[in-house]
Structures are given as C-alpha cells and as structure tokens.
Design an enzyme around this catalytic site. Structure first.
Site, PDB file in Angstrom:
ATOM      1  N   THR A 256       0.882  -1.147   0.000  1.00 60.64           N
ATOM      2  CA  THR A 256       0.000   0.000   0.000  1.00 60.64           C
ATOM      3  C   THR A 256       0.924   1.202   0.000  1.00 60.64           C
ATOM      4  O   THR A 256       2.068   1.090   0.410  1.00 60.64           O
ATOM      5  CB  THR A 256      -0.846  -0.026   1.297  1.00 60.64           C
ATOM      6  OG1 THR A 256      -1.649  -1.189   1.281  1.00 60.64           O
ATOM      7  CG2 THR A 256      -1.735   1.188   1.431  1.00 60.64           C
TER       8      THR A 256
ATOM      9  N   ARG B  65     -13.517  -7.701  -2.676  1.00 58.68           N
ATOM     10  CA  ARG B  65     -12.863  -7.608  -1.360  1.00 58.68           C
ATOM     11  C   ARG B  65     -12.441  -6.156  -1.115  1.00 58.68           C
ATOM     12  O   ARG B  65     -11.812  -5.533  -1.952  1.00 58.68           O
ATOM     13  CB  ARG B  65     -11.641  -8.522  -1.318  1.00 58.68           C
ATOM     14  CG  ARG B  65     -10.825  -8.418  -0.009  1.00 58.68           C
ATOM     15  CD  ARG B  65      -9.633  -7.490  -0.151  1.00 58.68           C
ATOM     16  NE  ARG B  65      -8.716  -7.593   0.991  1.00 58.68           N
ATOM     17  CZ  ARG B  65      -7.620  -6.857   1.148  1.00 58.68           C
ATOM     18  NH1 ARG B  65      -7.277  -5.973   0.236  1.00 58.68           N
ATOM     19  NH2 ARG B  65      -6.859  -7.019   2.208  1.00 58.68           N
TER      20      ARG B  65
ATOM     21  N   ASP C 128      -8.175  -2.565   4.220  1.00 61.26           N
ATOM     22  CA  ASP C 128      -8.184  -1.511   5.244  1.00 61.26           C
ATOM     23  C   ASP C 128      -7.954  -0.117   4.667  1.00 61.26           C
ATOM     24  O   ASP C 128      -8.258   0.886   5.322  1.00 61.26           O
ATOM     25  CB  ASP C 128      -7.114  -1.792   6.302  1.00 61.26           C
ATOM     26  CG  ASP C 128      -5.700  -1.723   5.730  1.00 61.26           C
ATOM     27  OD1 ASP C 128      -5.472  -2.296   4.644  1.00 61.26           O
ATOM     28  OD2 ASP C 128      -4.836  -1.088   6.352  1.00 61.26           O
TER      29      ASP C 128
ATOM     30  N   GLY D 108      -4.489  -6.245   5.245  1.00 61.21           N
ATOM     31  CA  GLY D 108      -5.609  -5.362   5.509  1.00 61.21           C
ATOM     32  C   GLY D 108      -6.658  -5.923   6.449  1.00 61.21           C
ATOM     33  O   GLY D 108      -7.211  -5.198   7.276  1.00 61.21           O
TER      34      GLY D 108
END
Lengths: 315, 315
Positions: free
Chosen positions: B178, B206, B209, B232
């Site tokens: 990320t 899906r 986070d 996540g």
C-alpha cells in the site's frame, strides 16, 4: 456452557434506528409494530443467551428478526437509493478474537447479517462488496429474496418525497435508520452486529458506517461491544464505535459515560446525529443518542425485557 | 499562509508498503527505483508544505507520485484480483475537521487518492464504491487510464504464481502493499492519505483496510495522522489507525510508543503483519512495522529527506 461457580450473567441490547423526524413511523399502529419487532428480537437473542449460547449467535438471531420485519430499515423494509434500488449492508464482530465480517452493496440476500458472519468465519477476507459478496452468498447457499420481499410502500413514498426535494443530494432527516444488537454471553464474551438499507436516495455505491468496523460496529472483550445508528458519514469520520471502546479501554470511562461523550460531544461537534447501544464486560447496557427518538430495547439474566422509543421512555 | 511569530514547522512521512517476502522488489535496480519513487513523493509533498500549502494538498501530491510509479502497489503497478483485474482503493482525511473521503472497487481512474479527495469535498458521502464512484469521477472530469497503464509484468507474474499456489484462497506473504502519506502543515493541521491495489488474488469485491477510516487511514488534530500498510484484514479488525490515535488522545502515549504498541502488540497479537507511519502535532514522524521491510521516507522543515527499506536503515 455454564459451570457451577461461573458467572452466568448475560445481557442483550438492540436498536432499530434513531432519528429526528420519524413522524410517519410513530403513528400508533407503526409504534406498536416497532415495539413488537424489538420484543421479538430481544426474545430471539435472549433464548440463545439463556441456553448458554454465544454472544455472536445471539446478536445474529436478534438482527435477523429486525431484518425480517418490514418496519425497520434493514433487510425487508430497507430504503431505496437514488436509482430506486435497495443496496444492503451489515457487519458482525466477536469480542474475544476481534474476528469480524462485513458486506455492502448487497442485493437479494434475505439476511445480510448472516452473510457478514459467513464472511467472518468462512472467507479469507473481512469485507466483501456487491457482486463478489453475492457470489459468496450463493456458494454458501444463503437464502435469497426477490424485490417484492424487500419492497415496502412507506419506504417507496419516502424515496419519492426525497427525490422531489433533492435529486441525489444530502439526505433528509429521518430518512436513515439502522438495526443492531450487542450481547454479553455467559462465557463472558462480547459481540456486536449491525444491518441497514442505508440512506434514502443515497448515491449508487455509497457505503455508510454500518459495515465499517470501528464506525457502526465494534466488539472487544477488552472494552465493550457497540452498534450504532444515525447519519453514517459522521459516524465514519468520528469512528464512533471504536471511540466508545477506546474511551473505556484507554480513557478509563464507564460504558454510559463513554457512549455519552462519543455521541453528545464527538459526534455532535462535527454536526452528526444518531445513537449507539453499548454492552460492557459486566453486562451493563448503555444507550446514548442526540436525536428525538431511538428505537431500542434491552434484556438480561436479571431484568425482564424493556423497550423504548422516546428519550423519556425508561430503557 | 505563515505569519511572523507563527510556528512554521512542517513535516511529511511516506510509505510504499511493508512485507516479509519482497525478494523480487529488492533486486538492486528495483531497490533504486523504490528509493527514487519515495524521494519523488517526498519532494512533491515538501514543495507544498514549504510554500505554506495545506497538509491535505501535500499528502495528495505525495500519494499521486506513488500511484503513478509502477513500482508500488497503488494506481499504476497495482496487483491483480482473483479475476486478473485491478480494483483500486484510496482514502484521505483532514485532521482539523475530521472530513474524510474514500473509494473502493475502482477501475480505470488514474489517481484514486484524488477521487477520494473529491468525495470528501464535493459529494454528500464519505465512501463510494465501484460503478457509483466511477460515475462521480467522470462527472468530476478526473483523468482516466486504460488497462495498459495499470498493467505491469511483475504484478502479473505474482498473480500467476498466486493462482498456481492457491485459487482465491488466503493471500501469500509479500503480495500486499500500500502507499500512503501523513503531514503536518505550517498552520498546524494534520492530514493522511492511503492508496492501494489491495491483495494479489483477492476475491472480487474484497475491500481492505485502505479505504476504511480508522483502519488504514486516520487524521485528527487532537492526536495525529496515520497511514497503514500490511495485511488489511488484520488492520480492519484491530482498527490500527484509530488505535494509534486513541493511544495518544486517551492513553497519553507519544507517537512512537503508540505506533509500536498498536503494531507490535495489538496487530501482532491477532497474527497480523504490516506497518504504519504517524505524524503528531509537533511534527514528529514515527514508523512502526513488524515485517522485514517497510518502504518509507520522511522530510521536515528541519531535516533533509531520508528514505529507508530495511529495519536497520536509519529513517
């Protein structure tokens, strides 16, 4: 399972939404239907807990009842988005393990809370949306329902009113609502679940606080279990469910004070309205809301069930 | 705008993912590309802050650079889901107002973080998904990009490896990542932004986070700004970004201790791996991660830019 000498206290709190302008829902026959719906949910959850069942089973059972009632904005009876469609959301969380499951953008699944639980227990993910969530529901054999099941005249009228007032703009007061439950079981474990149709006239793809762990739902045995209802955007920004738990866990507050601080100060400070139900490790149920009404109920090993609508109602 | 006598300190922290198995990304030429990408992001954000610009502008500028680089799992260079498609996520939050915006299930929009900002500033909602988010991006005139822009050979190979190992099952270590940024501006306001392609071989729909306020992104002037990276599902369950802020706000911890407690204890306790970058109100940048590497960098009014990859790197 309860053993001699073990503390077998249990308790359950439920809510069916909070709002400032629920005139329609508060006609006498609607009020009776709402009270009856809350009682049914309390009975279903209490049956699980009395029998030594888990808090996760209890909150799922209670929320399924509210989803199946046409009088609450979740499952059957959900509100319509800006396209006149229903997009459902739900979440569930287990306080012992912090396991969680959530779904959003869901169509045609009768009980979103049960799908959230399957996501928690039988998928590698926590949060599934739309087509992927529905594919998983189908693989799991979950019960479907057609548009007629979900459709209610009062929600459609609310949608038509909202469209007349403002095309896909800010939501109108009272056109939100959510259902939820929190529980402490006889093993001392907490759980929370929340379910909603969201906001009348919401944009396609809008996700509210209901499926957001820490916003509309949270449970940790270290603190409490929380389910929220109200203007979802504000609950997300203020991370209300996690905030209540953090005020207990790190701030040393009791459940009632934590709920009050989060709703009356933190949420209100940014202009949000709504409420929360909380259960702590001792089984104390706390409600806090800054709206005219919050549809709510509670029951425990030591107290018969009680439901309330207005602030003045004892609950 | 800075005025005489005002504290004009500013600082910026960025990350480009954390993992335990980034062998491929750590070949010498990839390492150089990663360092260069982090430097570019720091330069873009620092330019905003040096000129008295806002922390929201700075984190957006920094994250856009990382999205445009093929070497990070966000925007261009994102990983593939179980259908061999790219679904992007991003979020942004402003510490002064708790305003927030988030998007998920996004396809074909070059800079998801900019769409998240538009959701925050120009929609009645906080979180938009998929078709609805793309319709809003189109209405806002955001830059699109075709599949060729996003596609990279190393991500496709990772997808093919993941498919060979396990069809749509639990993610493999290292196949996440990320990007994100946190900033303090000269007006004393905090902001955070996070963006990702998610998990290689993730199920359709899906949500991780990254777009969850309180999980992968959080900012409050009362505490700090946080951006997270890692597995996540665990970050959602542990509400890591909000937890770090709560440890500061309610627990009285400093930023470094709060980040360490959240990652090394709370996240690790449930089996999660990853990291976080935090900036507090004084401008202190803290990193915490329980993985072998975290791609990271920082710069401030008082310190030149510095980037790090391994734990031992000074950053």
């Amino acid at each position: 399972m309860t053993r001699p000498g073990q503390d077998t206290a249990w308790s359950l709190g439920v809510h069916g939404g909070a709002g400032v302008n629920r005139g329609e829902a508060l006609l006498p026959d609607h009020r009776a239907a709402i009270r009856s719906g809350l009682e049914t949910a309390l009975t279903a959850g209490a049956r699980v807990l009395e029998g030594g069942g888990s808090s996760v089973d209890a909150v799922e059972a209670a929320v399924r009842c509210l989803e199946d009632s046409p009088w609450f904005n979740a499952g059957r009876g959900s509100v319509f988005n800006a396209r006149g469609e229903i997009e459902l959301e739900a979440s569930i969380m287990e306080g012992r393990t912090l396991a969680a499951g959530a779904v959003a953008g869901l169509r045609g699944i009768r009980n979103p809370v049960t799908l959230a639980r399957r996501v928690m227990e039988r998928s590698p993910h926590v949060f599934l949306h739309g087509e992927g969530a529905i594919a998983f529901a189908t693989a799991e054999g979950l019960e479907t329902a057609d548009a007629d099941w979900f459709w209610t005249e009062h929600r459609w009228k609310a949608f038509e009113r909202a469209r007349g007032i403002a095309q896909a703009s800010a939501p109108q007061p009272g056109e939100h609502g959510t259902v939820g439950a929190v529980a402490l079981d006889t093993a001392g474990n907490l759980a929370a679940a929340t379910s909603t149709g969201g906001l009348t006239n919401k944009w396609l793809g809008r996700i509210g606080d209901t499926p957001i762990i820490g916003a509309g739902c949270y449970a940790s045995n270290a603190a409490c279990a929380v389910s929220c209802t109200g203007q979802g955007e504000y609950f997300i920004r203020a991370t209300i469910a996690r905030d209540i738990a953090a005020l207990i866990e790190y701030g040393g507050q009791d459940a009632q004070t934590a709920a009050r601080l989060a709703i009356e100060q933190r949420l209100a400070k940014i202009g949000g309205e709504g409420g929360a139900v909380v259960v702590d490790r001792s089984g104390t149920i706390a409600f806090a809301f800054n709206t005219e009404v919050m549809l709510r109920g509670k029951v425990s090993r030591d107290s018969p069930s009680r439901v309330g609508i207005h602030l003045a109602d004892l609950c």
